[in-house]
Write an enzyme that holds these catalytic residues in place. Structure first.
Site, PDB file in Angstrom:
ATOM      1  N   HIS A 158       3.236  18.835 -16.715  1.00  0.00           N
ATOM      2  CA  HIS A 158       2.425  17.693 -16.964  1.00  0.00           C
ATOM      3  C   HIS A 158       1.638  17.193 -15.695  1.00  0.00           C
ATOM      4  CE1 HIS A 158       0.829  13.831 -17.874  1.00  0.00           C
ATOM      5  NE2 HIS A 158       1.862  12.759 -17.378  1.00  0.00           N
ATOM      6  N   CYS A 190       2.982  10.799 -22.636  1.00  0.00           N
ATOM      7  CA  CYS A 190       2.604  11.897 -21.799  1.00  0.00           C
ATOM      8  C   CYS A 190       3.189  13.263 -22.331  1.00  0.00           C
ATOM      9  CB  CYS A 190       2.739  11.874 -20.414  1.00  0.00           C
ATOM     10  SG  CYS A 190       1.680  10.406 -19.767  1.00  0.00           S
ATOM     11  N   ASN A 201      -4.676  12.226 -14.385  1.00  0.00           N
ATOM     12  CA  ASN A 201      -3.668  12.177 -15.424  1.00  0.00           C
ATOM     13  C   ASN A 201      -4.472  11.846 -16.879  1.00  0.00           C
ATOM     14  OD1 ASN A 201      -1.343  11.858 -17.160  1.00  0.00           O
ATOM     15  ND2 ASN A 201      -0.488  10.381 -15.814  1.00  0.00           N
TER      16      ASN A 201
HETATM   17  N1  ACO Z   1      -5.972   2.309  -3.187  1.00  0.00           N
HETATM   18  C1  ACO Z   1      -5.524   1.564  -2.216  1.00  0.00           C
HETATM   19  N2  ACO Z   1      -4.082   1.205  -2.020  1.00  0.00           N
HETATM   20  C2  ACO Z   1      -3.279   1.260  -3.257  1.00  0.00           C
HETATM   21  C3  ACO Z   1      -3.820   1.753  -4.465  1.00  0.00           C
HETATM   22  C4  ACO Z   1      -4.996   2.347  -4.313  1.00  0.00           C
HETATM   23  N3  ACO Z   1      -5.622   2.932  -5.371  1.00  0.00           N
HETATM   24  N4  ACO Z   1      -2.732   1.559  -5.352  1.00  0.00           N
HETATM   25  C5  ACO Z   1      -1.777   1.130  -4.642  1.00  0.00           C
HETATM   26  N5  ACO Z   1      -2.046   0.507  -3.557  1.00  0.00           N
HETATM   27  C6  ACO Z   1      -1.239  -0.136  -2.361  1.00  0.00           C
HETATM   28  C7  ACO Z   1      -0.373  -1.082  -3.302  1.00  0.00           C
HETATM   29  O1  ACO Z   1      -1.139  -2.417  -3.295  1.00  0.00           O
HETATM   30  C8  ACO Z   1       0.680  -1.233  -2.036  1.00  0.00           C
HETATM   31  O2  ACO Z   1       0.214  -2.054  -1.014  1.00  0.00           O
HETATM   32  P1  ACO Z   1       0.799  -3.348  -0.117  1.00  0.00           P
HETATM   33  O3  ACO Z   1       2.057  -2.469   0.442  1.00  0.00           O
HETATM   34  O4  ACO Z   1      -0.217  -3.902   0.450  1.00  0.00           O
HETATM   35  O5  ACO Z   1       1.610  -4.070  -1.604  1.00  0.00           O
HETATM   36  C9  ACO Z   1       0.474   0.005  -1.426  1.00  0.00           C
HETATM   37  O6  ACO Z   1      -0.708   0.716  -1.642  1.00  0.00           O
HETATM   38  C10 ACO Z   1       1.756   0.863  -1.650  1.00  0.00           C
HETATM   39  O7  ACO Z   1       1.682   0.832  -2.821  1.00  0.00           O
HETATM   40  P2  ACO Z   1       3.144   1.813  -3.834  1.00  0.00           P
HETATM   41  O8  ACO Z   1       2.995   1.260  -5.083  1.00  0.00           O
HETATM   42  O9  ACO Z   1       4.284   1.499  -3.208  1.00  0.00           O
HETATM   43  O10 ACO Z   1       2.458   3.276  -3.303  1.00  0.00           O
HETATM   44  P3  ACO Z   1       3.143   4.622  -3.882  1.00  0.00           P
HETATM   45  O11 ACO Z   1       3.367   5.371  -2.472  1.00  0.00           O
HETATM   46  O12 ACO Z   1       4.742   4.585  -4.545  1.00  0.00           O
HETATM   47  O13 ACO Z   1       2.128   5.346  -4.608  1.00  0.00           O
HETATM   48  C11 ACO Z   1       1.770   5.782  -7.018  1.00  0.00           C
HETATM   49  C12 ACO Z   1       1.619   4.765  -5.901  1.00  0.00           C
HETATM   50  C13 ACO Z   1       0.875   6.948  -6.568  1.00  0.00           C
HETATM   51  C14 ACO Z   1       1.418   5.236  -8.246  1.00  0.00           C
HETATM   52  C15 ACO Z   1       3.340   6.429  -6.933  1.00  0.00           C
HETATM   53  O14 ACO Z   1       4.200   5.515  -7.335  1.00  0.00           O
HETATM   54  C16 ACO Z   1       3.441   7.639  -7.899  1.00  0.00           C
HETATM   55  O15 ACO Z   1       2.706   8.642  -8.091  1.00  0.00           O
HETATM   56  N6  ACO Z   1       4.117   7.235  -9.076  1.00  0.00           N
HETATM   57  C17 ACO Z   1       4.016   8.050 -10.080  1.00  0.00           C
HETATM   58  C18 ACO Z   1       3.145   7.266 -11.271  1.00  0.00           C
HETATM   59  C19 ACO Z   1       2.572   8.075 -12.107  1.00  0.00           C
HETATM   60  O16 ACO Z   1       2.242   9.405 -12.014  1.00  0.00           O
HETATM   61  N7  ACO Z   1       2.094   7.516 -13.336  1.00  0.00           N
HETATM   62  C20 ACO Z   1       1.290   8.326 -14.231  1.00  0.00           C
HETATM   63  C21 ACO Z   1       1.489   7.560 -15.598  1.00  0.00           C
HETATM   64  S1  ACO Z   1       2.800   7.995 -16.454  1.00  0.00           S
HETATM   65  C22 ACO Z   1       2.987   9.659 -16.696  1.00  0.00           C
HETATM   66  O17 ACO Z   1       2.109  10.177 -16.727  1.00  0.00           O
HETATM   67  C23 ACO Z   1       4.268   9.929 -16.903  1.00  0.00           C
END
Ligand code: ACO
Length: 320
Positions: free
Chosen positions: A242, A108, A272
Protein backbone atom coordinates in the site's frame (compact mmCIF):
# COMPACT_ATOMS: atom_id res chain seq x y z
CA UNK A 1 -7.83 -17.38 -8.18
CA UNK A 2 -5.72 -16.04 -10.94
CA UNK A 3 -5.47 -12.39 -12.04
CA UNK A 4 -6.17 -12.16 -15.77
CA UNK A 5 -6.55 -8.42 -16.35
CA UNK A 6 -5.71 -5.05 -14.83
CA UNK A 7 -6.75 -1.44 -15.46
CA UNK A 8 -6.59 1.99 -13.87
CA UNK A 9 -7.69 5.56 -14.36
CA UNK A 10 -6.54 8.70 -12.58
CA UNK A 11 -7.98 12.21 -12.52
CA UNK A 12 -6.45 14.57 -15.07
CA UNK A 13 -5.52 17.24 -12.55
CA UNK A 14 -2.09 16.71 -11.05
CA UNK A 15 -1.21 18.92 -8.08
CA UNK A 16 2.37 19.59 -7.01
CA UNK A 17 3.64 20.21 -3.47
CA UNK A 18 4.48 23.71 -4.58
CA UNK A 19 0.85 24.33 -5.51
CA UNK A 20 -0.29 23.08 -2.10
CA UNK A 21 2.11 25.46 -0.38
CA UNK A 22 0.16 28.33 -1.92
CA UNK A 23 -2.84 27.68 0.32
CA UNK A 24 -1.55 25.72 3.33
CA UNK A 25 1.51 26.37 5.44
CA UNK A 26 3.75 23.64 4.00
CA UNK A 27 6.65 23.22 1.62
CA UNK A 28 7.84 20.89 -1.12
CA UNK A 29 10.84 20.04 1.05
CA UNK A 30 8.75 19.03 4.11
CA UNK A 31 6.36 16.87 2.12
CA UNK A 32 9.12 15.11 0.15
CA UNK A 33 11.22 14.46 3.22
CA UNK A 34 8.44 13.14 5.44
CA UNK A 35 6.30 11.33 2.87
CA UNK A 36 8.16 10.95 -0.44
CA UNK A 37 5.17 12.50 -2.21
CA UNK A 38 5.86 14.98 -5.03
CA UNK A 39 2.54 15.12 -6.86
CA UNK A 40 -0.97 13.66 -6.57
CA UNK A 41 -3.99 13.50 -8.89
CA UNK A 42 -7.22 15.05 -7.61
CA UNK A 43 -10.78 15.00 -8.88
CA UNK A 44 -11.77 18.23 -10.60
CA UNK A 45 -13.90 17.84 -13.72
CA UNK A 46 -14.43 14.07 -13.64
CA UNK A 47 -16.44 11.93 -11.24
CA UNK A 48 -15.19 8.91 -9.31
CA UNK A 49 -17.70 6.66 -11.07
CA UNK A 50 -16.27 7.69 -14.45
CA UNK A 51 -12.76 6.74 -13.30
CA UNK A 52 -14.01 3.44 -11.86
CA UNK A 53 -15.85 2.62 -15.08
CA UNK A 54 -12.81 3.29 -17.24
CA UNK A 55 -10.56 1.22 -14.94
CA UNK A 56 -13.10 -1.63 -15.11
CA UNK A 57 -13.30 -1.49 -18.91
CA UNK A 58 -9.50 -1.60 -19.21
CA UNK A 59 -9.29 -4.60 -16.87
CA UNK A 60 -11.99 -6.45 -18.85
CA UNK A 61 -10.22 -5.67 -22.15
CA UNK A 62 -6.91 -6.86 -20.73
CA UNK A 63 -8.58 -10.05 -19.50
CA UNK A 64 -10.42 -10.65 -22.76
CA UNK A 65 -13.66 -11.04 -20.80
CA UNK A 66 -17.06 -9.54 -21.65
CA UNK A 67 -19.07 -7.77 -18.93
CA UNK A 68 -21.77 -10.42 -19.45
CA UNK A 69 -19.29 -13.12 -18.38
CA UNK A 70 -18.86 -11.58 -14.92
CA UNK A 71 -20.42 -13.37 -11.95
CA UNK A 72 -19.74 -10.68 -9.35
CA UNK A 73 -18.49 -7.11 -9.13
CA UNK A 74 -16.91 -6.12 -5.82
CA UNK A 75 -15.87 -2.51 -5.33
CA UNK A 76 -13.66 -1.31 -2.52
CA UNK A 77 -14.77 2.22 -1.68
CA UNK A 78 -14.74 4.35 1.47
CA UNK A 79 -16.79 7.36 0.38
CA UNK A 80 -18.59 8.40 -2.74
CA UNK A 81 -21.33 10.88 -3.67
CA UNK A 82 -23.77 7.98 -3.55
CA UNK A 83 -24.11 5.92 -0.41
CA UNK A 84 -26.75 3.97 -2.31
CA UNK A 85 -26.69 2.53 -4.89
CA UNK A 86 -23.26 1.03 -4.44
CA UNK A 87 -20.37 2.07 -6.68
CA UNK A 88 -20.20 -1.55 -7.88
CA UNK A 89 -23.86 -1.38 -9.02
CA UNK A 90 -23.31 1.96 -10.72
CA UNK A 91 -20.27 0.70 -12.62
CA UNK A 92 -22.09 -2.54 -13.46
CA UNK A 93 -24.74 -0.42 -15.19
CA UNK A 94 -22.14 1.61 -17.10
CA UNK A 95 -20.31 -1.45 -18.43
CA UNK A 96 -23.48 -3.42 -19.22
CA UNK A 97 -23.29 -6.15 -16.61
CA UNK A 98 -26.21 -7.50 -14.61
CA UNK A 99 -24.36 -9.70 -12.15
CA UNK A 100 -24.52 -9.19 -8.37
CA UNK A 101 -22.52 -6.15 -7.35
CA UNK A 102 -21.63 -4.73 -3.98
CA UNK A 103 -19.19 -2.40 -2.23
CA UNK A 104 -17.00 -3.15 0.71
CA UNK A 105 -15.20 -0.75 2.96
CA UNK A 106 -12.04 -1.85 4.73
CA UNK A 107 -10.37 1.54 4.24
CA UNK A 108 -6.94 1.31 2.59
CA UNK A 109 -6.97 -2.50 2.95
CA UNK A 110 -10.16 -2.81 0.87
CA UNK A 111 -8.57 -4.26 -2.25
CA UNK A 112 -7.11 -7.22 -0.34
CA UNK A 113 -10.38 -7.75 1.54
CA UNK A 114 -12.09 -7.87 -1.87
CA UNK A 115 -9.53 -10.42 -3.08
CA UNK A 116 -10.28 -12.52 -0.02
CA UNK A 117 -14.03 -12.40 -0.76
CA UNK A 118 -13.42 -13.18 -4.43
CA UNK A 119 -11.27 -16.17 -3.52
CA UNK A 120 -14.07 -17.53 -1.31
CA UNK A 121 -16.63 -17.10 -4.13
CA UNK A 122 -14.35 -18.77 -6.66
CA UNK A 123 -13.46 -21.64 -4.32
CA UNK A 124 -17.08 -22.31 -3.43
CA UNK A 125 -17.90 -22.68 -7.11
CA UNK A 126 -20.33 -19.77 -7.08
CA UNK A 127 -18.33 -17.70 -9.50
CA UNK A 128 -15.97 -18.08 -12.41
CA UNK A 129 -15.07 -14.47 -13.22
CA UNK A 130 -15.05 -11.57 -10.78
CA UNK A 131 -14.31 -7.90 -11.34
CA UNK A 132 -12.65 -6.23 -8.37
CA UNK A 133 -12.57 -2.45 -8.45
CA UNK A 134 -11.00 0.00 -6.03
CA UNK A 135 -12.34 3.54 -6.38
CA UNK A 136 -11.36 6.18 -3.87
CA UNK A 137 -11.57 9.93 -3.46
CA UNK A 138 -9.81 10.62 -0.15
CA UNK A 139 -9.33 14.25 -1.19
CA UNK A 140 -13.09 14.64 -0.57
CA UNK A 141 -12.84 13.77 3.13
CA UNK A 142 -9.81 15.76 4.24
CA UNK A 143 -9.76 19.32 5.50
CA UNK A 144 -7.91 21.31 2.85
CA UNK A 145 -6.80 23.75 5.55
CA UNK A 146 -5.12 20.97 7.54
CA UNK A 147 -1.54 20.54 6.35
CA UNK A 148 -1.14 17.35 8.40
CA UNK A 149 -3.58 15.44 6.19
CA UNK A 150 -4.39 17.21 2.90
CA UNK A 151 -0.88 16.82 1.50
CA UNK A 152 -0.97 13.03 1.79
CA UNK A 153 -3.76 11.90 -0.51
CA UNK A 154 -4.71 11.48 -4.14
CA UNK A 155 -7.77 10.12 -5.96
CA UNK A 156 -8.12 7.37 -8.54
CA UNK A 157 -9.53 4.00 -9.54
CA UNK A 158 -8.01 0.66 -10.47
CA UNK A 159 -9.43 -2.77 -11.24
CA UNK A 160 -8.51 -6.39 -11.76
CA UNK A 161 -10.40 -9.35 -13.22
CA UNK A 162 -9.88 -12.64 -11.43
CA UNK A 163 -10.87 -16.10 -12.55
CA UNK A 164 -10.50 -19.64 -11.21
CA UNK A 165 -6.91 -20.77 -10.84
CA UNK A 166 -4.20 -21.68 -8.39
CA UNK A 167 -2.14 -18.49 -8.33
CA UNK A 168 -3.10 -17.32 -4.84
CA UNK A 169 -0.67 -19.12 -2.56
CA UNK A 170 -1.75 -17.58 0.75
CA UNK A 171 -3.79 -14.68 2.11
CA UNK A 172 -4.36 -13.21 5.56
CA UNK A 173 -6.84 -10.49 6.47
CA UNK A 174 -7.27 -9.00 9.90
CA UNK A 175 -8.89 -6.22 11.84
CA UNK A 176 -8.24 -4.70 15.23
CA UNK A 177 -10.80 -2.12 16.24
CA UNK A 178 -9.55 1.33 17.18
CA UNK A 179 -11.68 4.33 16.28
CA UNK A 180 -9.39 6.89 17.82
CA UNK A 181 -6.33 6.87 15.52
CA UNK A 182 -7.80 7.39 12.07
CA UNK A 183 -11.42 8.21 11.36
CA UNK A 184 -13.88 10.21 9.32
CA UNK A 185 -17.37 10.82 10.68
CA UNK A 186 -19.84 12.06 8.11
CA UNK A 187 -22.92 14.03 9.13
CA UNK A 188 -26.28 12.34 8.73
CA UNK A 189 -29.74 13.83 8.31
CA UNK A 190 -31.34 15.18 11.49
CA UNK A 191 -34.48 13.54 12.84
CA UNK A 192 -37.14 15.00 15.18
CA UNK A 193 -35.82 12.66 17.89
CA UNK A 194 -32.07 13.04 17.68
CA UNK A 195 -29.96 15.90 18.76
CA UNK A 196 -27.61 16.18 15.84
CA UNK A 197 -24.18 14.89 16.68
CA UNK A 198 -21.85 17.85 16.25
CA UNK A 199 -18.77 15.72 16.39
CA UNK A 200 -18.52 15.14 12.64
CA UNK A 201 -16.02 16.61 10.25
CA UNK A 202 -13.04 15.93 8.07
CA UNK A 203 -10.55 13.09 8.40
CA UNK A 204 -8.74 12.90 11.74
CA UNK A 205 -5.43 11.10 11.93
CA UNK A 206 -2.74 10.50 14.52
CA UNK A 207 0.09 10.16 12.00
CA UNK A 208 2.66 8.65 14.32
CA UNK A 209 0.27 5.98 15.62
CA UNK A 210 -0.74 5.11 12.05
CA UNK A 211 2.93 4.82 11.15
CA UNK A 212 3.60 2.38 14.01
CA UNK A 213 0.52 0.24 13.34
CA UNK A 214 1.26 0.15 9.62
CA UNK A 215 4.83 -1.12 9.90
CA UNK A 216 4.01 -3.60 12.69
CA UNK A 217 1.06 -5.15 10.87
CA UNK A 218 2.69 -5.18 7.46
CA UNK A 219 5.86 -6.90 8.69
CA UNK A 220 3.79 -9.41 10.68
CA UNK A 221 1.37 -10.14 7.79
CA UNK A 222 4.06 -10.50 5.15
CA UNK A 223 6.09 -12.88 7.28
CA UNK A 224 2.94 -14.91 7.93
CA UNK A 225 1.84 -15.24 4.30
CA UNK A 226 5.36 -16.05 3.10
CA UNK A 227 5.58 -18.83 5.68
CA UNK A 228 2.12 -20.15 4.80
CA UNK A 229 3.08 -20.20 1.12
CA UNK A 230 6.48 -21.69 1.89
CA UNK A 231 8.15 -18.88 -0.05
CA UNK A 232 11.49 -17.26 0.77
CA UNK A 233 11.55 -13.45 0.63
CA UNK A 234 14.46 -13.59 -1.84
CA UNK A 235 12.22 -15.45 -4.30
CA UNK A 236 9.65 -12.64 -4.30
CA UNK A 237 9.85 -10.55 -7.49
CA UNK A 238 7.86 -7.61 -6.13
CA UNK A 239 6.46 -6.55 -2.79
CA UNK A 240 3.50 -4.44 -3.87
CA UNK A 241 2.78 -2.45 -0.74
CA UNK A 242 0.00 0.00 0.00
CA UNK A 243 1.52 3.30 -1.12
CA UNK A 244 0.75 5.39 1.96
CA UNK A 245 4.08 6.96 2.55
CA UNK A 246 7.63 6.35 1.33
CA UNK A 247 9.02 6.31 4.86
CA UNK A 248 6.69 3.46 5.82
CA UNK A 249 7.73 1.51 2.71
CA UNK A 250 11.45 2.18 3.31
CA UNK A 251 11.15 1.09 6.93
CA UNK A 252 9.50 -2.18 5.94
CA UNK A 253 12.00 -2.73 3.12
CA UNK A 254 15.01 -2.31 5.40
CA UNK A 255 13.52 -4.55 8.12
CA UNK A 256 12.87 -7.16 5.49
CA UNK A 257 16.39 -6.89 4.12
CA UNK A 258 14.96 -6.64 0.60
CA UNK A 259 16.28 -4.78 -2.43
CA UNK A 260 14.97 -1.53 -3.98
CA UNK A 261 14.04 -3.47 -7.13
CA UNK A 262 11.77 -5.71 -5.05
CA UNK A 263 9.84 -2.70 -3.74
CA UNK A 264 8.37 -0.74 -6.67
CA UNK A 265 6.76 2.57 -5.74
CA UNK A 266 4.53 5.24 -7.22
CA UNK A 267 3.53 7.10 -4.06
CA UNK A 268 5.85 9.90 -5.22
CA UNK A 269 3.57 10.58 -8.20
CA UNK A 270 0.08 9.71 -6.90
CA UNK A 271 0.20 10.14 -3.12
CA UNK A 272 -1.88 7.85 -0.95
CA UNK A 273 -4.83 6.66 -3.05
CA UNK A 274 -6.15 4.42 -0.25
CA UNK A 275 -7.31 0.97 -1.45
CA UNK A 276 -6.51 1.92 -5.06
CA UNK A 277 -2.78 1.98 -4.51
CA UNK A 278 -2.04 -1.77 -4.83
CA UNK A 279 -4.08 -2.45 -8.01
CA UNK A 280 -2.82 0.87 -9.43
CA UNK A 281 0.80 -0.14 -8.95
CA UNK A 282 0.06 -3.64 -10.23
CA UNK A 283 -1.53 -2.19 -13.37
CA UNK A 284 1.51 0.01 -13.90
CA UNK A 285 3.84 -3.01 -13.62
CA UNK A 286 1.61 -4.97 -16.00
CA UNK A 287 1.36 -2.18 -18.59
CA UNK A 288 5.11 -1.54 -18.43
CA UNK A 289 5.86 -5.20 -19.15
CA UNK A 290 7.54 -5.67 -15.77
CA UNK A 291 5.68 -8.87 -14.88
CA UNK A 292 6.69 -12.32 -16.13
CA UNK A 293 4.72 -15.55 -15.88
CA UNK A 294 5.63 -17.26 -12.62
CA UNK A 295 6.72 -14.09 -10.82
CA UNK A 296 5.88 -14.23 -7.15
CA UNK A 297 4.21 -11.11 -5.77
CA UNK A 298 3.45 -10.12 -2.21
CA UNK A 299 0.68 -7.59 -1.61
CA UNK A 300 0.45 -5.88 1.78
CA UNK A 301 -1.99 -3.21 2.93
CA UNK A 302 -3.02 -1.47 6.14
CA UNK A 303 -5.65 1.10 6.91
CA UNK A 304 -8.22 2.60 9.21
CA UNK A 305 -10.04 0.12 11.38
CA UNK A 306 -7.32 -0.80 12.05
CA UNK A 307 -7.37 -3.27 9.14
CA UNK A 308 -4.48 -5.06 7.50
CA UNK A 309 -3.94 -7.84 4.99
CA UNK A 310 -1.30 -9.52 2.87
CA UNK A 311 -1.11 -12.26 0.28
CA UNK A 312 1.34 -14.17 -1.89
CA UNK A 313 0.20 -14.52 -5.49
CA UNK A 314 1.85 -15.87 -8.59
CA UNK A 315 1.61 -13.79 -11.75
CA UNK A 316 -0.03 -16.17 -14.18
CA UNK A 317 -2.20 -14.07 -16.44
CA UNK A 318 -2.32 -16.37 -19.44
CA UNK A 319 -4.16 -19.71 -19.32
CA UNK A 320 -2.44 -22.46 -17.35
N1 ACO B 1 3.99 20.75 6.18
C1 ACO B 1 4.77 21.33 7.12
N2 ACO B 1 4.74 20.97 8.43
C2 ACO B 1 3.88 19.98 8.75
C3 ACO B 1 3.06 19.33 7.82
C4 ACO B 1 3.15 19.77 6.49
N3 ACO B 1 2.40 19.22 5.51
N4 ACO B 1 2.33 18.40 8.47
C5 ACO B 1 2.70 18.44 9.76
N5 ACO B 1 3.62 19.41 9.95
C6 ACO B 1 4.26 19.81 11.18
C7 ACO B 1 3.41 19.56 12.39
O1 ACO B 1 2.46 20.59 12.56
C8 ACO B 1 4.46 19.53 13.47
O2 ACO B 1 4.78 20.83 13.79
P1 ACO B 1 4.95 21.26 15.33
O3 ACO B 1 6.07 20.42 15.84
O4 ACO B 1 5.25 22.71 15.22
O5 ACO B 1 3.65 20.94 15.98
C9 ACO B 1 5.66 18.89 12.78
O6 ACO B 1 5.42 19.03 11.38
C10 ACO B 1 5.85 17.43 13.11
O7 ACO B 1 4.61 16.78 13.00
P2 ACO B 1 4.48 15.22 13.13
O8 ACO B 1 3.05 14.82 12.97
O9 ACO B 1 5.19 14.79 14.37
O10 ACO B 1 5.33 14.77 11.86
P3 ACO B 1 5.80 13.33 11.44
O11 ACO B 1 7.25 13.28 11.27
O12 ACO B 1 5.16 12.28 12.29
O13 ACO B 1 5.19 13.23 9.99
C11 ACO B 1 3.36 12.14 8.90
C12 ACO B 1 3.79 13.28 9.79
C13 ACO B 1 3.99 12.32 7.52
C14 ACO B 1 1.84 12.15 8.76
C15 ACO B 1 3.86 10.80 9.55
O14 ACO B 1 3.41 10.72 10.87
C16 ACO B 1 3.40 9.62 8.81
O15 ACO B 1 3.90 9.31 7.75
N6 ACO B 1 2.39 8.88 9.35
C17 ACO B 1 1.76 7.84 8.65
C18 ACO B 1 0.44 8.37 8.25
C19 ACO B 1 -0.05 7.90 6.94
O16 ACO B 1 0.64 7.39 6.08
N7 ACO B 1 -1.34 8.09 6.78
C20 ACO B 1 -1.95 7.78 5.55
C21 ACO B 1 -3.37 7.56 5.76
S1 ACO B 1 -3.71 6.14 6.52
C22 ACO B 1 -3.30 4.87 5.63
O17 ACO B 1 -3.14 4.92 4.43
C23 ACO B 1 -3.17 3.64 6.37
Amino acid sequence: MRIIGTGSMLPQKMVTNEQLSQFVDTSDEWIRERTGIETRCVLSTESLEELATEAAKQALDDAGILPTQLDYIICSNMVNEYVIPSMASIVGGHIGSQCPAYDLNAACTGFLYAMDMAEALLQSGRAENILIISAEAPTRIVDWNDRRTCVLFGDGAAAVVVTRGNALRSIKVSSKSDKSVLYYRRSLEPTPFLIRDKNTGPLCMNGQEVFKSAVTSSLRDMQYVLKQANVNKDDVTYFVLHQANLRIIDFIKSHFGATDEQFPINVNRYGNTSSVSIPLLLDELNKNGKLRKGDLLVFSAFGAGFTSAACVIEWNKSAE
